[in-house]
Scaffold this motif. Structure first.
Motif, mmCIF file in Angstrom:
data_model
loop_
_atom_site.group_PDB
_atom_site.id
_atom_site.type_symbol
_atom_site.label_atom_id
_atom_site.label_comp_id
_atom_site.label_asym_id
_atom_site.label_seq_id
_atom_site.Cartn_x
_atom_site.Cartn_y
_atom_site.Cartn_z
ATOM 1 N N GLY A 188 0.823 -1.193 0.000
ATOM 2 C CA GLY A 188 0.000 0.000 0.000
ATOM 3 C C GLY A 188 0.859 1.246 0.000
ATOM 4 O O GLY A 188 1.993 1.248 0.478
ATOM 5 N N LEU A 189 0.315 2.321 -0.574
ATOM 6 C CA LEU A 189 0.985 3.622 -0.604
ATOM 7 C C LEU A 189 0.030 4.678 -0.093
ATOM 8 O O LEU A 189 -1.178 4.600 -0.323
ATOM 9 C CB LEU A 189 1.383 3.995 -2.036
ATOM 10 N N ALA A 190 0.585 5.683 0.571
ATOM 11 C CA ALA A 190 -0.231 6.793 1.049
ATOM 12 C C ALA A 190 0.622 8.049 1.060
ATOM 13 O O ALA A 190 1.853 7.991 1.080
ATOM 14 C CB ALA A 190 -0.762 6.499 2.451
ATOM 15 N N TRP A 191 -0.043 9.188 1.066
ATOM 16 C CA TRP A 191 0.619 10.480 1.172
ATOM 17 C C TRP A 191 0.213 11.108 2.499
ATOM 18 O O TRP A 191 -0.974 11.252 2.786
ATOM 19 C CB TRP A 191 0.231 11.388 0.016
ATOM 20 N N ASP A 192 1.198 11.442 3.318
ATOM 21 C CA ASP A 192 0.973 12.137 4.577
ATOM 22 C C ASP A 192 1.219 13.619 4.321
ATOM 23 O O ASP A 192 2.374 14.062 4.285
ATOM 24 C CB ASP A 192 1.925 11.592 5.652
ATOM 25 N N GLY A 193 0.144 14.366 4.115
ATOM 26 C CA GLY A 193 0.252 15.785 3.806
ATOM 27 C C GLY A 193 0.854 16.595 4.933
ATOM 28 O O GLY A 193 1.595 17.552 4.700
ATOM 29 N N ILE A 212 4.186 7.198 2.426
ATOM 30 C CA ILE A 212 4.209 6.045 3.319
ATOM 31 C C ILE A 212 4.063 4.788 2.465
ATOM 32 O O ILE A 212 3.108 4.650 1.703
ATOM 33 C CB ILE A 212 3.065 6.105 4.353
ATOM 34 N N VAL A 213 5.048 3.909 2.595
ATOM 35 C CA VAL A 213 5.014 2.616 1.903
ATOM 36 C C VAL A 213 4.718 1.571 2.961
ATOM 37 O O VAL A 213 5.428 1.474 3.959
ATOM 38 C CB VAL A 213 6.366 2.299 1.222
ATOM 39 N N GLU A 214 3.644 0.811 2.764
ATOM 40 C CA GLU A 214 3.292 -0.240 3.710
ATOM 41 C C GLU A 214 3.311 -1.575 2.985
ATOM 42 O O GLU A 214 2.669 -1.747 1.946
ATOM 43 C CB GLU A 214 1.916 0.004 4.328
ATOM 44 N N LEU A 215 4.067 -2.512 3.546
ATOM 45 C CA LEU A 215 4.200 -3.849 2.974
ATOM 46 C C LEU A 215 3.718 -4.850 4.009
ATOM 47 O O LEU A 215 4.223 -4.886 5.123
ATOM 48 C CB LEU A 215 5.667 -4.115 2.627
ATOM 49 N N LEU A 216 2.723 -5.644 3.624
ATOM 50 C CA LEU A 216 2.151 -6.630 4.535
ATOM 51 C C LEU A 216 2.614 -8.029 4.148
ATOM 52 O O LEU A 216 2.750 -8.350 2.967
ATOM 53 C CB LEU A 216 0.624 -6.578 4.495
ATOM 54 N N ALA A 274 3.903 -6.400 9.276
ATOM 55 C CA ALA A 274 3.956 -5.281 8.342
ATOM 56 C C ALA A 274 5.273 -4.534 8.454
ATOM 57 O O ALA A 274 5.913 -4.515 9.505
ATOM 58 C CB ALA A 274 2.801 -4.330 8.604
ATOM 59 N N LEU A 275 5.641 -3.898 7.351
ATOM 60 C CA LEU A 275 6.765 -2.977 7.292
ATOM 61 C C LEU A 275 6.204 -1.656 6.799
ATOM 62 O O LEU A 275 5.560 -1.610 5.757
ATOM 63 C CB LEU A 275 7.847 -3.493 6.328
ATOM 64 N N ARG A 276 6.435 -0.596 7.562
ATOM 65 C CA ARG A 276 5.942 0.737 7.207
ATOM 66 C C ARG A 276 7.143 1.677 7.122
ATOM 67 O O ARG A 276 7.885 1.837 8.076
ATOM 68 C CB ARG A 276 4.962 1.219 8.269
ATOM 69 N N VAL A 277 7.327 2.274 5.933
ATOM 70 C CA VAL A 277 8.475 3.135 5.683
ATOM 71 C C VAL A 277 7.980 4.515 5.264
ATOM 72 O O VAL A 277 7.128 4.638 4.383
ATOM 73 C CB VAL A 277 9.377 2.556 4.566
ATOM 74 N N TYR A 278 8.514 5.554 5.910
ATOM 75 C CA TYR A 278 8.176 6.944 5.597
ATOM 76 C C TYR A 278 9.316 7.525 4.769
ATOM 77 O O TYR A 278 10.476 7.481 5.181
ATOM 78 C CB TYR A 278 8.001 7.758 6.884
ATOM 79 N N LEU A 279 8.988 8.103 3.599
ATOM 80 C CA LEU A 279 9.994 8.633 2.684
ATOM 81 C C LEU A 279 9.642 10.051 2.244
ATOM 82 O O LEU A 279 8.465 10.372 2.091
ATOM 83 C CB LEU A 279 10.090 7.764 1.425
ATOM 84 N N THR A 280 10.661 10.863 1.992
ATOM 85 C CA THR A 280 10.421 12.149 1.353
ATOM 86 C C THR A 280 10.075 11.867 -0.105
ATOM 87 O O THR A 280 10.338 10.770 -0.615
ATOM 88 C CB THR A 280 11.669 13.051 1.420
ATOM 89 N N LEU A 281 9.528 12.853 -0.794
ATOM 90 C CA LEU A 281 9.234 12.669 -2.215
ATOM 91 C C LEU A 281 10.499 12.347 -2.998
ATOM 92 O O LEU A 281 10.496 11.482 -3.872
ATOM 93 C CB LEU A 281 8.577 13.928 -2.792
ATOM 94 N N ALA A 282 11.591 13.023 -2.673
ATOM 95 C CA ALA A 282 12.848 12.788 -3.389
ATOM 96 C C ALA A 282 13.367 11.377 -3.143
ATOM 97 O O ALA A 282 13.847 10.711 -4.067
ATOM 98 C CB ALA A 282 13.886 13.821 -2.964
ATOM 99 N N ASP A 283 13.281 10.913 -1.899
ATOM 100 C CA ASP A 283 13.744 9.558 -1.592
ATOM 101 C C ASP A 283 12.847 8.518 -2.263
ATOM 102 O O ASP A 283 13.332 7.482 -2.731
ATOM 103 C CB ASP A 283 13.794 9.329 -0.083
ATOM 104 N N ALA A 284 11.545 8.779 -2.330
ATOM 105 C CA ALA A 284 10.620 7.866 -3.006
ATOM 106 C C ALA A 284 10.927 7.824 -4.501
ATOM 107 O O ALA A 284 10.923 6.744 -5.115
ATOM 108 C CB ALA A 284 9.178 8.304 -2.768
#
Length: 186
Positions: free
Chosen positions: A95-100, A106-110, A132-142
């Motif tokens: 799953g992917l999400a944007w934290d405004g 946010i990348v979520e891998l189940l 689950a693995l939940r990773v928070y990334l900047t736009l540049a890192d993504a």
């Protein structure tokens, strides 16, 4: 056994990588934060889809919210898996999400499970859900992850010019030729 949720809020690295030769490669996603390293096994197609969807998400966020991608906050000078690679689980749902508020992807891998996880299990982090693995990334890192992951996927066996299936070093049985074995190297 209780559910494990691995959260990486500001990783030093998040990358896709492989072990093995083309045609026999195993794919992994790995996140590194300080001395903490976590790897998960996945399929080549999952890496390709994740890279593609991240690219789409980044474009949409830039268009809707005017967010600028910028430069990666971490150096991507070492895009290789940290060894030894010991997969925590095999990825099933992504799953992917944007934290405004935090301006992060946010990348979520189940983990792969016999039951398809429902929305409430995922969103509420219920105890009966898959690891689950939940990773928070900047736009540049993504964006850097997506670019590198695309290169990893493309580095496999070349496609057959007729059917687009991967070619082995000695050719393959092409379904477009009704099983006739043809050496396409020459």
């Amino acid at each position: 056994m209780s559910r494990q949720i691995h959260v990486f809020r500001s990783p030093d690295r998040f990358l896709a990588g492989t072990i093995g030769q083309p045609g026999e490669r195993e794919f992994f996603l790995q996140v590194v934060e300080g001395r903490r390293v976590l790897s998960v096994a996945c399929e080549k197609q999952q890496v390709a889809v994740l890279a593609d969807r991240l690219g789409t998400l980044i474009q949409e966020v830039a268009k809707r919210f005017g967010a600028e991608v910028g430069t990666p906050s971490r150096t991507a000078s070492d895009p290789v898996l940290t060894t030894p690679v010991d997969a925590e689980f095999h990825v099933g749902t992504m799953g992917l999400a944007w934290d405004g508020e935090g301006s992060q992807v946010i990348v979520e891998l189940l983990a792969l499970s016999e039951e398809e996880p429902t929305e409430d299990i995922v969103l509420e982090d219920r105890e009966d859900g898959p690891d689950a693995l939940r990773v928070y990334l900047t736009l540049a890192d993504a964006e850097e992850f997506a670019r590198h992951a695309g290169r990893i996927v493309a580095a496999g066996r070349p496609p057959c010019p007729l059917c687009n299936n991967p070619l082995d070093p000695v050719g393959h049985i092409c379904p477009r030729l009704n099983g006739y074995h043809r050496d396409v190297r020459g």
